[in-house]
Write an enzyme that holds these catalytic residues in place. Structure first.
Site, PDB file in Angstrom:
ATOM      1  N   ARG A   1      65.149   3.027  90.760  1.00 56.45           N
ATOM      2  CA  ARG A   1      64.063   4.015  90.633  1.00 56.45           C
ATOM      3  C   ARG A   1      62.753   3.359  91.046  1.00 56.45           C
ATOM      4  NH1 ARG A   1      66.956   5.564  85.798  1.00 56.45           N
ATOM      5  NH2 ARG A   1      67.303   7.808  85.732  1.00 56.45           N
TER       6      ARG A   1
ATOM      7  N   ASN B   1      70.819  14.162  84.974  1.00 60.34           N
ATOM      8  CA  ASN B   1      69.683  14.349  84.045  1.00 60.34           C
ATOM      9  C   ASN B   1      68.927  15.616  84.431  1.00 60.34           C
ATOM     10  OD1 ASN B   1      70.490  11.869  83.187  1.00 60.34           O
ATOM     11  ND2 ASN B   1      68.821  10.746  84.151  1.00 60.34           N
ATOM     12  N   ASP B   2      68.674  15.753  85.731  1.00 56.49           N
ATOM     13  CA  ASP B   2      67.982  16.948  86.197  1.00 56.49           C
ATOM     14  C   ASP B   2      68.932  18.118  86.413  1.00 56.49           C
ATOM     15  OD1 ASP B   2      65.194  16.389  86.268  1.00 56.49           O
ATOM     16  OD2 ASP B   2      65.582  14.959  87.853  1.00 56.49           O
TER      17      ASP B   2
ATOM     18  N   ARG C   1      66.236   4.623  95.739  1.00 56.97           N
ATOM     19  CA  ARG C   1      65.848   6.029  95.756  1.00 56.97           C
ATOM     20  C   ARG C   1      64.373   6.117  96.140  1.00 56.97           C
ATOM     21  NH1 ARG C   1      65.904   9.523  90.449  1.00 56.97           N
ATOM     22  NH2 ARG C   1      64.142   8.218  89.918  1.00 56.97           N
TER      23      ARG C   1
ATOM     24  N   GLU D   1      70.885  17.136  92.369  1.00 56.73           N
ATOM     25  CA  GLU D   1      70.346  17.306  91.012  1.00 56.73           C
ATOM     26  C   GLU D   1      69.652  18.655  90.834  1.00 56.73           C
ATOM     27  OE1 GLU D   1      67.494  14.213  90.092  1.00 56.73           O
ATOM     28  OE2 GLU D   1      66.722  14.151  92.128  1.00 56.73           O
TER      29      GLU D   1
ATOM     30  N   CYS E   1      74.504   9.032  89.036  1.00 59.82           N
ATOM     31  CA  CYS E   1      73.566   8.071  88.454  1.00 59.82           C
ATOM     32  C   CYS E   1      72.820   8.672  87.270  1.00 59.82           C
ATOM     33  CB  CYS E   1      72.600   7.568  89.517  1.00 59.82           C
ATOM     34  SG  CYS E   1      71.669   8.884  90.301  1.00 59.82           S
TER      35      CYS E   1
ATOM     36  N   ARG F   1      64.351  18.538  79.694  1.00 58.91           N
ATOM     37  CA  ARG F   1      65.032  17.319  79.256  1.00 58.91           C
ATOM     38  C   ARG F   1      64.213  16.475  78.286  1.00 58.91           C
ATOM     39  NH1 ARG F   1      65.238  13.877  84.941  1.00 58.91           N
ATOM     40  NH2 ARG F   1      65.297  11.978  83.691  1.00 58.91           N
TER      41      ARG F   1
HETATM   42  C1  PEP Z   1      68.796  12.315  87.392  1.00 58.23           C
HETATM   43  O1  PEP Z   1      68.034  13.285  87.464  1.00 58.23           O
HETATM   44  O2  PEP Z   1      69.929  12.386  86.917  1.00 58.23           O
HETATM   45  C2  PEP Z   1      68.351  10.990  87.835  1.00 58.23           C
HETATM   46  C3  PEP Z   1      69.179   9.981  87.903  1.00 58.23           C
HETATM   47  O3  PEP Z   1      67.054  10.832  88.170  1.00 58.23           O
HETATM   48  P1  PEP Z   1      65.849  10.743  87.137  1.00 58.23           P
HETATM   49  O4  PEP Z   1      66.422  10.544  85.762  1.00 58.23           O
HETATM   50  O5  PEP Z   1      65.008   9.580  87.547  1.00 58.23           O
HETATM   51  O6  PEP Z   1      65.153  12.044  87.304  1.00 58.23           O
HETATM   52 MG    MG Z   2      66.269  13.241  88.668  1.00 57.49          MG
END
Ligand code: PEP
Ligand code: MG
Length: 591
Positions: free
Chosen positions: A296, A454-455, A332, A431, A502, A465
């Protein structure tokens, strides 16, 4: 005992250090006329103290990082020495006879408003200087401790309403042994940062800052999301034992470091790590990852007043690429916005930052910043096995535009004779639900997918989130999420590309079991989670995992899927964290 959200594993026992909330209300106290001179003296003393602090920080930054960084503080001193501002405070003090904190904050507000309205980039930027200096001065007037996380002198557990990812990045790992916050969810970037720092954390406790006082004895159980405040000796002893057992268990798992990440029947899974900072590389290696599945890069842009230069970025990417070699590193591209902001890039404040101007949208609008990063990545690509991926791709147009810019940068480097790896793989993060729905189209124009759950979960289930109020709805096991993931993996494989993940979901042992069965090729998890996930992979036959995934996909609710997977995990590897969760909750009383 308080129940929150388990954000980073481990158990810590120590003293609380409560961080003041950023916008403490300023008291409005009336004064007598005879008090005015002493209020003026307090103001002058605060000015002197603040000036001395700024000079000290300036000196430290200039010697440790460089003169040009120290210069930022000259602007801060100028704000403090502004005669007009000082005279206005004093004359208002005399006229209105209110306490100096209140008068000063009113003058400060007026200055900030005036400067924000001026149509001049340079002057607009001064607003953040005024803010910084104003806050410092108010802190001195109110007699507050300086809340500087990087300057802590003893081991503490940080207690805060909220922490930004940049606060967390400044934490001294040796001094901050854990943290707890009122707000936040498991996949907020603050929680992710805690896992990177390998310190236990519990978030989403809602009112913890109202309950805990400085110096209280705390137990932070990051495995179960529980916090104990001034526990009695029997609870304390129980936790001391649990802490020892957990640390022993973790140590045992580290023995897996050099063993391959493959199922009982030899199916190899790429097990990589997510990192936020290049300094995490030793931890990645110590935990036995086979590469970096997500670097990141935005943390590079935080905690500073200017942009990282191309050379600075090049050096960092080169370092990471060469340290990980022959394993791969997926960089990324910049994913600012959402809950990751930097003040000097002039991000507009938005009603819905997670749906706003962030990530690839920001980069495509700022091609100079984007190109600088791509140039640094390409130049570093000859020093290892680098790959690049774009965050927040929503459809093919954005992907093509990003690839177009990447090709322009390649062309520029070629024409200047600068070497780079011609065959560097390029991927897209999946995502956003729209990308998941059209991933068969996207698959033909990238070399790989990395699923950012996550997104993806946040957008698919419409659950913020970082909002603890709706965290109960944030379900990685929701049947809709399972179907999306299955579809993405199948579309990738049909087009002949590999698919990784990820998002934090893949770090959970019981969910890792499901993902093996869904055919995911690469798992990228926080370094601390690598041994556990490896243990899961090594404990199951691929055919069995497939059967488990098939059964899970037939269930109707997220809860059913969750329980089903935890039970399967308990059968296969009874000692793992998630397998033990249910038993733990039965034996503990919490409120
Ligand atoms: C995600 O969104 O799953 C991700 C890995 O990116 P971030 O958590 O940095 O938004
Ligand atoms: Mg993300």
């Amino acid at each position: 005992m308080f129940k929150g959200i388990a954000a980073s594993p481990g158990i810590a026992i120590g003293k609380a250090y409560v961080l003041r909330q950023e916008d403490t209300p300023v008291p409005k106290r009336e004064m007598r006329e005879s008090d005015v001179p002493s209020e003026i003296v307090r103001f002058e003393e605060a000015l002197i103290k603040t000036r001395a602090e700024i000079l000290e920080t300036q000196k430290k930054i200039s010697t440790e990082i460089g003169e040009s960084y120290g210069e930022i503080f000259t602007a801060h001193r100028m704000v403090l020495e502004d005669r007009a501002m000082i005279e206005e405070v004093i004359s208002k003090l005399k006229k209105e006879q209110l306490c100096v904190e209140y008068i000063f904050s009113e003058v400060l507000k007026k200055y900030t408003e005036v400067f924000s309205r001026i149509d001049d980039e340079y002057l607009k930027e001064r607003v953040s200087d005024i803010h910084d200096v104003g806050k410092r001065l108010l802190r001195n007037l109110l007699g507050k401790e300086r809340d500087i996380l990087s300057e802590l002198k003893e081991e503490v557990i940080v207690v805060a309403h909220d922490l930004s990812p940049s606060d967390t990045a400044m934490m001294h790992k040796e001094k901050v042994i854990a943290f707890i916050t009122d707000i936040g969810g498991r996949t907020s970037h603050t929680a992710i940062m805690a896992r990177s720092l390998e310190i236990p954390a519990v978030v989403g406790l809602e009112v913890v800052t109202r309950t805990v006082k400085n110096g209280d004895l705390l137990i932070v159980d990051g495995n179960h999301g529980v916090v104990g405040v001034n526990p009695d000796s029997s609870v304390l002893n129980e936790y001391k034992k649990e802490k020892e057992t957990f640390e022993e268990f973790e140590k045992g798992l580290l023995k897996l470091k050099d063993l391959p990440s493959q199922t009982l029947d030899g199916h190899v899974i790429e097990l990589a790590a997510n990192i936020e900072l290049p300094e995490e590389i030793p931890s990645v290696i110590a935990h036995g990852a086979s590469g970096i599945g997500l670097f990141r890069t935005e943390f590079f842009y935080l905690n500073r007043k200017d942009l990282p230069t191309e050379d600075e970025q090049y050096e960092a990417y080169k370092y990471v690429a060469s340290q990980a070699y022959p394993n791969h590193v997926i960089i990324r591209t910049l994913d600012l916005g959402g809950d990751k902001f930097i003040s000097h890039l002039d991000f507009p404040s938005e009603m819905n930052p997670f749906l706003g101007w962030r990530a690839i949208r920001f980069c495509l609008a700022k091609p100079d910043i984007f190109k600088m990063q791509l140039r640094a990545i390409l130049r570093a690509s000859i020093h290892g096995n680098l790959k690049v991926m774009y965050p927040m791709i929503s459809g093919i147009e954005e992907l093509r535009e990003a690839n177009g810019i990447l090709n322009e940068v390649r062309e520029e480097l070629r024409s200047k004779g600068v070497p780079f790896a011609e065959k560097m793989e390029v991927g897209a993060m999946i995502e956003i639900p729209s990308a998941a729905m059209v991933c068969d189209i996207l698959a033909h124009e990238v070399d790989f997918f990395s699923i950012g759950t996550n997104d993806l979960i946040q957008y698919s289930l419409a659950v913020d989130r970082i909002n603890e109020k709706v965290a109960y709805l944030y379900e990685p096991t929701h049947p809709a999420i399972l179907r999306l993931i299955k579809g993405i993996i199948e579309a990738g494989h049909t087009a002949g590309i590999w698919v990784g993940m990820c998002g934090e979901m893949v770090s959970e042992p019981h969910l890792a079991l499901l993902l093996v069965g869904l055919g995911l090729d690469e798992f990228s998890v926080s370094p601390v989670a690598i041994p556990e996930v490896k243990e899961v992979v090594r404990s199951v036959y691929l055919s069995h995992a497939k059967e488990i995934a098939r059964e899970a996909l037939n269930l109707k609710t997220g809860k059913e899927v969750d329980i089903f997977l935890r039970n399967k995990l308990k059968e296969l590897v009874p000692n793992l964290r998630n397998a033990k969760d249910a038993m733990w909750e039965e034996g503990h009383e919490i409120r």
